[in-house]
Write an enzyme that holds these catalytic residues in place. Structure first.
Site, PDB file in Angstrom:
ATOM      1  N   GLY A  12      24.664  19.230  25.568  1.00  0.00           N
ATOM      2  CA  GLY A  12      23.499  18.774  26.338  1.00  0.00           C
ATOM      3  C   GLY A  12      22.266  19.631  26.175  1.00  0.00           C
ATOM      4  O   GLY A  12      21.410  19.682  27.060  1.00  0.00           O
ATOM      5  N   ASN A  14      19.798  19.068  24.230  1.00  0.00           N
ATOM      6  CA  ASN A  14      18.627  18.171  24.174  1.00  0.00           C
ATOM      7  C   ASN A  14      18.272  17.661  25.569  1.00  0.00           C
ATOM      8  O   ASN A  14      17.093  17.529  25.905  1.00  0.00           O
ATOM      9  CB  ASN A  14      18.889  17.014  23.212  1.00  0.00           C
ATOM     10  CG  ASN A  14      18.863  17.488  21.775  1.00  0.00           C
ATOM     11  OD1 ASN A  14      17.796  17.767  21.240  1.00  0.00           O
ATOM     12  ND2 ASN A  14      20.034  17.617  21.156  1.00  0.00           N
ATOM     13  N   ARG A  91      29.331   8.219  20.555  1.00  0.00           N
ATOM     14  CA  ARG A  91      30.129   6.991  20.535  1.00  0.00           C
ATOM     15  C   ARG A  91      29.237   5.840  20.090  1.00  0.00           C
ATOM     16  O   ARG A  91      28.082   5.738  20.515  1.00  0.00           O
ATOM     17  CB  ARG A  91      30.703   6.715  21.926  1.00  0.00           C
ATOM     18  CG  ARG A  91      31.706   5.574  21.903  1.00  0.00           C
ATOM     19  CD  ARG A  91      32.349   5.316  23.243  1.00  0.00           C
ATOM     20  NE  ARG A  91      32.958   3.989  23.229  1.00  0.00           N
ATOM     21  CZ  ARG A  91      34.164   3.709  22.743  1.00  0.00           C
ATOM     22  NH1 ARG A  91      34.922   4.658  22.264  1.00  0.00           N
ATOM     23  NH2 ARG A  91      34.626   2.467  22.743  1.00  0.00           N
ATOM     24  N   ILE A  92      29.811   4.998  19.222  1.00  0.00           N
ATOM     25  CA  ILE A  92      29.045   3.865  18.725  1.00  0.00           C
ATOM     26  C   ILE A  92      28.971   2.791  19.803  1.00  0.00           C
ATOM     27  O   ILE A  92      29.983   2.455  20.430  1.00  0.00           O
ATOM     28  CB  ILE A  92      29.712   3.303  17.447  1.00  0.00           C
ATOM     29  CG1 ILE A  92      29.679   4.357  16.337  1.00  0.00           C
ATOM     30  CG2 ILE A  92      29.026   2.025  16.992  1.00  0.00           C
ATOM     31  CD1 ILE A  92      30.521   4.011  15.122  1.00  0.00           C
ATOM     32  N   ASN A 107      17.941   6.634  20.101  1.00  0.00           N
ATOM     33  CA  ASN A 107      18.986   7.589  19.723  1.00  0.00           C
ATOM     34  C   ASN A 107      18.398   8.729  18.911  1.00  0.00           C
ATOM     35  O   ASN A 107      17.482   8.533  18.108  1.00  0.00           O
ATOM     36  CB  ASN A 107      20.038   6.864  18.866  1.00  0.00           C
ATOM     37  CG  ASN A 107      21.173   7.784  18.428  1.00  0.00           C
ATOM     38  OD1 ASN A 107      21.702   8.551  19.230  1.00  0.00           O
ATOM     39  ND2 ASN A 107      21.551   7.717  17.159  1.00  0.00           N
ATOM     40  N   HIS A 109      19.302  11.241  16.027  1.00  0.00           N
ATOM     41  CA  HIS A 109      20.303  11.356  14.961  1.00  0.00           C
ATOM     42  C   HIS A 109      19.930  12.525  14.050  1.00  0.00           C
ATOM     43  O   HIS A 109      18.788  12.596  13.571  1.00  0.00           O
ATOM     44  CB  HIS A 109      20.366  10.058  14.143  1.00  0.00           C
ATOM     45  CG  HIS A 109      21.367  10.137  13.028  1.00  0.00           C
ATOM     46  ND1 HIS A 109      22.723  10.080  13.256  1.00  0.00           N
ATOM     47  CD2 HIS A 109      21.205  10.327  11.704  1.00  0.00           C
ATOM     48  CE1 HIS A 109      23.356  10.208  12.104  1.00  0.00           C
ATOM     49  NE2 HIS A 109      22.467  10.365  11.141  1.00  0.00           N
ATOM     50  N   SER A 136      16.009  12.436  13.388  1.00  0.00           N
ATOM     51  CA  SER A 136      15.223  11.216  13.591  1.00  0.00           C
ATOM     52  C   SER A 136      15.484  10.681  14.990  1.00  0.00           C
ATOM     53  O   SER A 136      16.591  10.813  15.516  1.00  0.00           O
ATOM     54  CB  SER A 136      15.644  10.123  12.598  1.00  0.00           C
ATOM     55  OG  SER A 136      15.568  10.580  11.270  1.00  0.00           O
ATOM     56  N   THR A 141      20.010  -0.438  17.444  1.00  0.00           N
ATOM     57  CA  THR A 141      20.319  -1.844  17.184  1.00  0.00           C
ATOM     58  C   THR A 141      21.829  -1.948  16.951  1.00  0.00           C
ATOM     59  O   THR A 141      22.528  -0.926  17.007  1.00  0.00           O
ATOM     60  CB  THR A 141      19.556  -2.361  15.943  1.00  0.00           C
ATOM     61  OG1 THR A 141      19.932  -1.549  14.823  1.00  0.00           O
ATOM     62  CG2 THR A 141      18.047  -2.286  16.138  1.00  0.00           C
ATOM     63  N   GLU A 143      23.530  -2.239  14.386  1.00  0.00           N
ATOM     64  CA  GLU A 143      24.065  -1.542  13.204  1.00  0.00           C
ATOM     65  C   GLU A 143      23.882  -0.041  13.338  1.00  0.00           C
ATOM     66  O   GLU A 143      22.800   0.427  13.697  1.00  0.00           O
ATOM     67  CB  GLU A 143      23.358  -2.030  11.946  1.00  0.00           C
ATOM     68  CG  GLU A 143      23.997  -3.281  11.403  1.00  0.00           C
ATOM     69  CD  GLU A 143      23.365  -3.691  10.095  1.00  0.00           C
ATOM     70  OE1 GLU A 143      23.373  -2.870   9.169  1.00  0.00           O
ATOM     71  OE2 GLU A 143      22.832  -4.799  10.051  1.00  0.00           O
ATOM     72  N   ASP A 145      23.008   3.629  13.365  1.00  0.00           N
ATOM     73  CA  ASP A 145      21.912   4.493  12.894  1.00  0.00           C
ATOM     74  C   ASP A 145      20.933   3.753  11.978  1.00  0.00           C
ATOM     75  O   ASP A 145      20.395   4.336  11.018  1.00  0.00           O
ATOM     76  CB  ASP A 145      22.470   5.731  12.153  1.00  0.00           C
ATOM     77  CG  ASP A 145      23.360   6.583  13.037  1.00  0.00           C
ATOM     78  OD1 ASP A 145      23.136   6.598  14.261  1.00  0.00           O
ATOM     79  OD2 ASP A 145      24.285   7.213  12.515  1.00  0.00           O
ATOM     80  N   GLU A 174      14.637  19.978  16.779  1.00  0.00           N
ATOM     81  CA  GLU A 174      15.169  18.731  17.331  1.00  0.00           C
ATOM     82  C   GLU A 174      14.815  18.610  18.817  1.00  0.00           C
ATOM     83  O   GLU A 174      14.444  17.525  19.286  1.00  0.00           O
ATOM     84  CB  GLU A 174      16.684  18.736  17.131  1.00  0.00           C
ATOM     85  CG  GLU A 174      17.363  17.465  17.482  1.00  0.00           C
ATOM     86  CD  GLU A 174      18.828  17.514  17.135  1.00  0.00           C
ATOM     87  OE1 GLU A 174      19.562  18.307  17.768  1.00  0.00           O
ATOM     88  OE2 GLU A 174      19.261  16.768  16.253  1.00  0.00           O
TER      89      GLU A 174
END
Ligand code: GRF
Length: 216
Positions: A12, A14, A91-92, A107, A109, A136, A141, A143, A145, A174
């Protein structure tokens, strides 16, 4: 005051950068909810210390991915955020989540998308012989990343760099990226439309690049 929810899985740091920027007055935000998919995430303590409501939603009790995704979206809805930030959330999330989430989701990444989607990005950047790496922030969305990229920060890969040293050099940058990108949402209209980032009604031609002074 922008109402945000932050999803985490671990340390955590960030999230802490967002809390610090809120406390210093740079960010006009209210962090209304921090959710972790791991009960032992250190970031939960950071949130609790800052007086932010926390929840834990582990996937082990769920029948399938869609079941977890829908429950997570409902949990997020309770505190009615205007923006969800995935900051170290490992987690996706699929279509079932995006369809029910009440607001945009972005997100963080750790790569210069579209390079190195998925995990192990530091190792893969070094192995590929890349001269630079970075992080980034993109709209989420269905799909992995692959949503439109809003902003990036770059660091050089130096001779002799390994995963750890590269991570150490990227981490503070970051944090700056997360804060500056959140600030952008506070001060401008930032939307995702037809696979593009739209800022104040204009299509962003390429990702915003973080300057050394921590602004775009
Ligand atoms: C960060 O490097 C982020 O880019 C990646 O996971 C790491 C988690 O950092 N997705 P933290 O939990 O915010 O300290």
């Amino acid at each position: 005051m922008l109402q945000i929810a932050v999803l985490i899985s671990g340390n955590g740091s960030n999230l802490q950068a967002l809390i610090d920027a809120r406390n210093s007055g740079r960010l006009q935000i209210e962090i209304v909810h921090v959710i972790s998919n791991r009960g032992n995430a250190a970031g939960l303590e950071r949130a609790a210390r800052a007086g932010i409501p926390t929840s834990i939603l582990e996937h082990s009790g769920f029948h399938d991915r869609a079941d977890f995704d829908q429950t997570l979206a409902v949990l997020i809805s309770i505190h009615t955020p205007e923006l969800v930030i995935l900051a170290g959330f490992m987690r996706i999330l699929g279509r079932a989540f995006l369809d029910q989430c009440p607001c945009p989701v972005i997100n963080l990444h750790p790569s210069l998308l579209p390079r190195h989607r998925g995990t192990g990005t530091y190792r893969r950047a070094i192995q590929a012989g890349d001269s630079e790496h970075g992080s980034s922030m993109h709209f989420v969305t269905a799909e992995l990343d692959s949503g439109p990229v809003i902003s990036q920060v770059r660091v050089p890969i130096k001779p002799g760099d390994d995963e750890k040293s590269l991570m150490r050099s990227l981490e503070p940058k970051e944090h700056g990226l997360v804060v500056a990108t959140t600030e952008l949402f506070c001060t401008h209209s930032v939307q995702c439309s037809c696979d593009a980032v739209i800022i104040d009604g204009k299509r962003l031609a390429k990702p915003l690049l973080l300057n050394t002074d921590g602004t775009f």
